[in-house]
Design a protein around this motif. Structure first.
Motif, PDB file in Angstrom:
ATOM      1  N   VAL A   1       0.835  -1.203   0.000  1.00  0.00           N
ATOM      2  CA  VAL A   1       0.000   0.000   0.000  1.00  0.00           C
ATOM      3  C   VAL A   1       0.869   1.251   0.000  1.00  0.00           C
ATOM      4  CG1 VAL A   1      -1.692   1.264   1.362  1.00  0.00           C
ATOM      5  CG2 VAL A   1      -1.970  -1.139   1.035  1.00  0.00           C
ATOM      6  N   ALA A   2       1.996   1.206   0.720  1.00  0.00           N
ATOM      7  CA  ALA A   2       2.927   2.339   0.716  1.00  0.00           C
ATOM      8  C   ALA A   2       3.524   2.551  -0.673  1.00  0.00           C
ATOM      9  CB  ALA A   2       4.027   2.102   1.743  1.00  0.00           C
ATOM     10  N   LEU A   3       3.788   1.456  -1.419  1.00  0.00           N
ATOM     11  CA  LEU A   3       4.296   1.601  -2.797  1.00  0.00           C
ATOM     12  C   LEU A   3       3.242   2.216  -3.717  1.00  0.00           C
ATOM     13  CD1 LEU A   3       6.415  -1.479  -3.777  1.00  0.00           C
ATOM     14  CD2 LEU A   3       7.050   0.878  -3.766  1.00  0.00           C
ATOM     15  N   ILE A   4       1.966   1.868  -3.522  1.00  0.00           N
ATOM     16  CA  ILE A   4       0.903   2.458  -4.345  1.00  0.00           C
ATOM     17  C   ILE A   4       0.786   3.957  -4.060  1.00  0.00           C
ATOM     18  CG2 ILE A   4      -1.565   2.391  -4.842  1.00  0.00           C
ATOM     19  CD1 ILE A   4      -1.479  -0.550  -4.356  1.00  0.00           C
ATOM     20  N   PHE A   5       0.905   4.348  -2.773  1.00  0.00           N
ATOM     21  CA  PHE A   5       0.945   5.773  -2.433  1.00  0.00           C
ATOM     22  C   PHE A   5       2.102   6.477  -3.126  1.00  0.00           C
ATOM     23  CE2 PHE A   5      -1.290   5.177   1.888  1.00  0.00           C
ATOM     24  CZ  PHE A   5      -2.499   5.419   1.298  1.00  0.00           C
TER      25      PHE A   5
ATOM     26  N   TYR B   1       2.104  10.692  -3.625  1.00  0.00           N
ATOM     27  CA  TYR B   1       1.515  11.131  -2.366  1.00  0.00           C
ATOM     28  C   TYR B   1       2.508  10.824  -1.248  1.00  0.00           C
ATOM     29  CZ  TYR B   1      -2.999  11.666  -4.651  1.00  0.00           C
ATOM     30  OH  TYR B   1      -4.013  12.055  -5.457  1.00  0.00           O
ATOM     31  N   THR B   2       3.510  11.676  -1.127  1.00  0.00           N
ATOM     32  CA  THR B   2       4.617  11.395  -0.210  1.00  0.00           C
ATOM     33  C   THR B   2       4.203  11.544   1.251  1.00  0.00           C
ATOM     34  OG1 THR B   2       5.904  12.447  -1.925  1.00  0.00           O
ATOM     35  CG2 THR B   2       7.033  11.846   0.056  1.00  0.00           C
TER      36      THR B   2
ATOM     37  N   THR C   1       2.869   9.235   6.587  1.00  0.00           N
ATOM     38  CA  THR C   1       1.925   9.078   7.685  1.00  0.00           C
ATOM     39  C   THR C   1       1.546   7.620   7.894  1.00  0.00           C
ATOM     40  OG1 THR C   1       1.071  11.185   6.970  1.00  0.00           O
ATOM     41  CG2 THR C   1      -0.173  10.047   8.624  1.00  0.00           C
ATOM     42  N   PHE C   2       1.347   6.894   6.775  1.00  0.00           N
ATOM     43  CA  PHE C   2       1.005   5.476   6.842  1.00  0.00           C
ATOM     44  C   PHE C   2       2.128   4.667   7.472  1.00  0.00           C
ATOM     45  CE2 PHE C   2       0.517   1.296   4.782  1.00  0.00           C
ATOM     46  CZ  PHE C   2      -0.743   1.005   5.233  1.00  0.00           C
TER      47      PHE C   2
ATOM     48  N   GLY D   1      13.637   9.735  -6.029  1.00  0.00           N
ATOM     49  CA  GLY D   1      14.293  10.991  -5.741  1.00  0.00           C
ATOM     50  C   GLY D   1      13.914  11.627  -4.427  1.00  0.00           C
ATOM     51  N   TYR D   2      13.028  10.983  -3.659  1.00  0.00           N
ATOM     52  CA  TYR D   2      12.628  11.542  -2.365  1.00  0.00           C
ATOM     53  C   TYR D   2      13.556  10.987  -1.291  1.00  0.00           C
ATOM     54  CZ  TYR D   2       8.363  12.525  -4.920  1.00  0.00           C
ATOM     55  OH  TYR D   2       7.465  12.954  -5.837  1.00  0.00           O
TER      56      TYR D   2
END
Lengths: 93, 85
Positions: A51-55, A60-61, A66-67, B48-49
């Motif tokens: 889910v973090a990869l989809i964000f 949506y950094t 936050t997740f 890049g972040y």
């Protein structure tokens, strides 16, 4: 040679979908999950990473940070509940 | 020559996910989750972040430590009650 920098969000999105699929099947049907609940919580890390990869693929950094920050607090609460049930001798296994 | 870094990170994440799900001993599962976290940090750094990569590496570290403490506590309680060893 085809460069991957143009298709970077696409690769991240489909990799996230693959990780969510593998991780959710592993949480439900994985080995030894019915005997030990800690193993189920360890398997739960895999779909949360997906889910973090989809964000990340939608840029949506702040949502991703936050997740990822809320996840250890969730693990603290669930592991505290499992330890409490183990001390009481409840129907955990 | 342009080295494609995201393919290596994708292979690392798939190997970490399959190993983390299919292993049975909890220590092996923690090692495979460390491989998964390394792949995540690599993909975030490819975008890049770099600040997000730093924060996410710290968060996965904290989560693995919390799960290790819970595992050791559960094994101590089972040993004290005489269910194992």
């Amino acid at each position: 040679m085809i460069s991957a920098t143009g298709t970077l969000p696409l690769i991240s999105f489909y990799l996230g979908l693959t990780l969510v699929l593998i991780g959710s099947l592993g949480v439900v049907f994985g080995p030894k999950t019915s005997k030990e609940p800690i193993v189920r919580i360890i398997n739960l890390t895999v779909p949360s990473t997906g889910v973090a990869l989809i964000f990340l693929s939608y840029n949506y950094t702040l949502a991703m940070l936050t997740f990822l920050s809320v996840n250890p607090i969730l693990y603290i609460i669930m592991i505290r509940a499992i330890i409490r049930l183990e001390e009481m001798g409840g129907p955990i296994s | 020559m342009n080295i494609e870094f995201i393919y290596a990170a994708a292979i690392l994440m798939i190997v970490g996910a399959l190993g983390g799900v299919l292993q049975t001993r909890p220590i092996d599962k923690f090692l495979m989750l460390a491989v998964l976290g390394d792949g995540l940090i690599s993909i975030v750094a490819t975008f890049g972040y770099l600040d997000v990569a730093m924060a996410s590496s710290f968060m996965t570290f904290v989560g693995i430590i919390i799960m290790m403490i819970g595992l050791v506590r559960v094994l101590e309680i089972r040993k004290m009650r005489g269910e194992i060893g």
